[in-house]
Write a protein that holds these residues in place. Structure first.
Motif, PDB file in Angstrom:
ATOM      1  N   THR A 152       0.814  -1.210   0.000  1.00  0.00           N
ATOM      2  CA  THR A 152       0.000   0.000   0.000  1.00  0.00           C
ATOM      3  C   THR A 152       0.849   1.262   0.000  1.00  0.00           C
ATOM      4  O   THR A 152       0.304   2.360  -0.016  1.00  0.00           O
ATOM      5  CB  THR A 152      -0.919   0.019   1.241  1.00  0.00           C
ATOM      6  N   THR A 160      -8.795   3.653  -0.543  1.00  0.00           N
ATOM      7  CA  THR A 160      -9.474   2.382  -0.285  1.00  0.00           C
ATOM      8  C   THR A 160     -10.038   1.756  -1.557  1.00  0.00           C
ATOM      9  O   THR A 160      -9.974   0.538  -1.720  1.00  0.00           O
ATOM     10  CB  THR A 160     -10.574   2.572   0.779  1.00  0.00           C
ATOM     11  N   PHE A 212       0.753  -4.131   3.990  1.00  0.00           N
ATOM     12  CA  PHE A 212       0.708  -2.734   4.414  1.00  0.00           C
ATOM     13  C   PHE A 212       2.115  -2.147   4.364  1.00  0.00           C
ATOM     14  O   PHE A 212       3.088  -2.795   4.732  1.00  0.00           O
ATOM     15  CB  PHE A 212       0.153  -2.598   5.837  1.00  0.00           C
ATOM     16  N   PHE A 251      -5.162   3.294   6.970  1.00  0.00           N
ATOM     17  CA  PHE A 251      -5.310   1.843   7.050  1.00  0.00           C
ATOM     18  C   PHE A 251      -6.250   1.440   8.182  1.00  0.00           C
ATOM     19  O   PHE A 251      -7.087   0.550   8.012  1.00  0.00           O
ATOM     20  CB  PHE A 251      -3.943   1.179   7.223  1.00  0.00           C
ATOM     21  N   ASP A 252      -6.134   2.086   9.319  1.00  0.00           N
ATOM     22  CA  ASP A 252      -7.005   1.779  10.460  1.00  0.00           C
ATOM     23  C   ASP A 252      -8.471   2.053  10.154  1.00  0.00           C
ATOM     24  O   ASP A 252      -9.354   1.391  10.697  1.00  0.00           O
ATOM     25  CB  ASP A 252      -6.584   2.571  11.698  1.00  0.00           C
ATOM     26  N   ILE A 285     -12.483  -2.224   5.128  1.00  0.00           N
ATOM     27  CA  ILE A 285     -12.172  -3.617   4.826  1.00  0.00           C
ATOM     28  C   ILE A 285     -12.473  -4.430   6.079  1.00  0.00           C
ATOM     29  O   ILE A 285     -12.591  -3.879   7.174  1.00  0.00           O
ATOM     30  CB  ILE A 285     -10.696  -3.807   4.395  1.00  0.00           C
ATOM     31  N   GLU A 299     -11.952  -6.862   9.284  1.00  0.00           N
ATOM     32  CA  GLU A 299     -10.859  -6.964  10.259  1.00  0.00           C
ATOM     33  C   GLU A 299      -9.940  -8.135   9.910  1.00  0.00           C
ATOM     34  O   GLU A 299      -8.730  -8.074  10.139  1.00  0.00           O
ATOM     35  CB  GLU A 299     -11.399  -7.075  11.681  1.00  0.00           C
ATOM     36  N   ASP A 306      -9.187  -9.140   6.844  1.00  0.00           N
ATOM     37  CA  ASP A 306      -8.314  -8.642   5.785  1.00  0.00           C
ATOM     38  C   ASP A 306      -7.300  -7.648   6.338  1.00  0.00           C
ATOM     39  O   ASP A 306      -6.136  -7.648   5.937  1.00  0.00           O
ATOM     40  CB  ASP A 306      -9.125  -7.987   4.670  1.00  0.00           C
ATOM     41  N   ARG A 307      -7.729  -6.798   7.281  1.00  0.00           N
ATOM     42  CA  ARG A 307      -6.814  -5.821   7.879  1.00  0.00           C
ATOM     43  C   ARG A 307      -5.661  -6.540   8.584  1.00  0.00           C
ATOM     44  O   ARG A 307      -4.513  -6.133   8.493  1.00  0.00           O
ATOM     45  CB  ARG A 307      -7.571  -4.922   8.856  1.00  0.00           C
ATOM     46  N   GLU A 308      -5.962  -7.646   9.273  1.00  0.00           N
ATOM     47  CA  GLU A 308      -4.914  -8.405   9.967  1.00  0.00           C
ATOM     48  C   GLU A 308      -3.957  -9.038   8.963  1.00  0.00           C
ATOM     49  O   GLU A 308      -2.736  -9.011   9.144  1.00  0.00           O
ATOM     50  CB  GLU A 308      -5.534  -9.482  10.863  1.00  0.00           C
ATOM     51  N   GLY A 344      -2.016  -6.092   7.262  1.00  0.00           N
ATOM     52  CA  GLY A 344      -1.211  -5.359   8.229  1.00  0.00           C
ATOM     53  C   GLY A 344      -0.104  -6.165   8.881  1.00  0.00           C
ATOM     54  O   GLY A 344       0.885  -5.598   9.354  1.00  0.00           O
TER      55      GLY A 344
END
Length: 168
Positions: A104, A110, A127, A143-144, A148, A150, A152-154, A157
């Motif tokens: 990213t 987004t 990330f 990003f936070d 998306i 959670e 996918d965020r994990e 990230g």
């Protein structure tokens, strides 16, 4: 280990298309254009057929390739009855989804992230902030708050990098 293909300004001999628009030479446009073109040339060269486990990382949501690759692939197949494929034995979408990861870095949008995920899959997105050229706070806050899941965020990230680099 993967290789990170990082942008640079085009060589002076390759800057004619930017004449009169010096601000486009660097990160605003030229970086993405040059890196995406180089990446496509690598895919068409047969490199990934010879080295199928070679992994490259592209920054900046892969320099626009997630949006442009479907059209590129379609047109390559249409040109001269498929001769546009160069030395590649498989479609560019195969190489993109099997041999590339993207970050990213410096691209905190987004919709662009979601388009990238739809082309390459969430398991190949990392990330990154692009520090010192971009603010860590800007990257982290975006990003936070990105819309998306959670899960996918994990993955983006943390989890994907742990897996890619064999970290614990």
């Amino acid at each position: 280990m993967p290789v990170y293909l990082h942008p640079r300004e085009p060589l002076p001999s390759q800057r004619r298309i930017y004449e009169g628009y010096p601000s486009l030479v660097g990160s605003a446009w030229g970086f993405a254009h040059e890196t995406a073109t180089h990446t496509i040339r690598l895919m068409l060269s047969g490199l990934f057929d010879r080295f199928p486990n070679l992994t490259l990382i592209l920054g900046h949501l892969a320099e626009g390739l997630p949006l442009m690759l479907p059209r590129l692939e379609h047109r390559l197949h249409m040109q001269r009855e498929g001769e546009g494929l160069g030395n590649a034995k498989k479609p560019v979408s195969h190489y993109f989804s099997h041999n590339f990861y993207l970050t990213t870095a410096g691209h905190f949008h987004t919709k662009g992230l979601l388009d990238s995920i739809s082309e390459i899959g969430v398991d190949r997105v990392l990330f990154s902030a692009d520090y010192p050229y971009e603010s860590m706070a800007t990257a982290s806050n975006w990003f936070d708050e990105a819309l998306i899941s959670e899960n996918d965020r994990e993955k983006i990230g943390r989890g994907n990098a742990l897996r890619l680099f064999g970290l614990k």
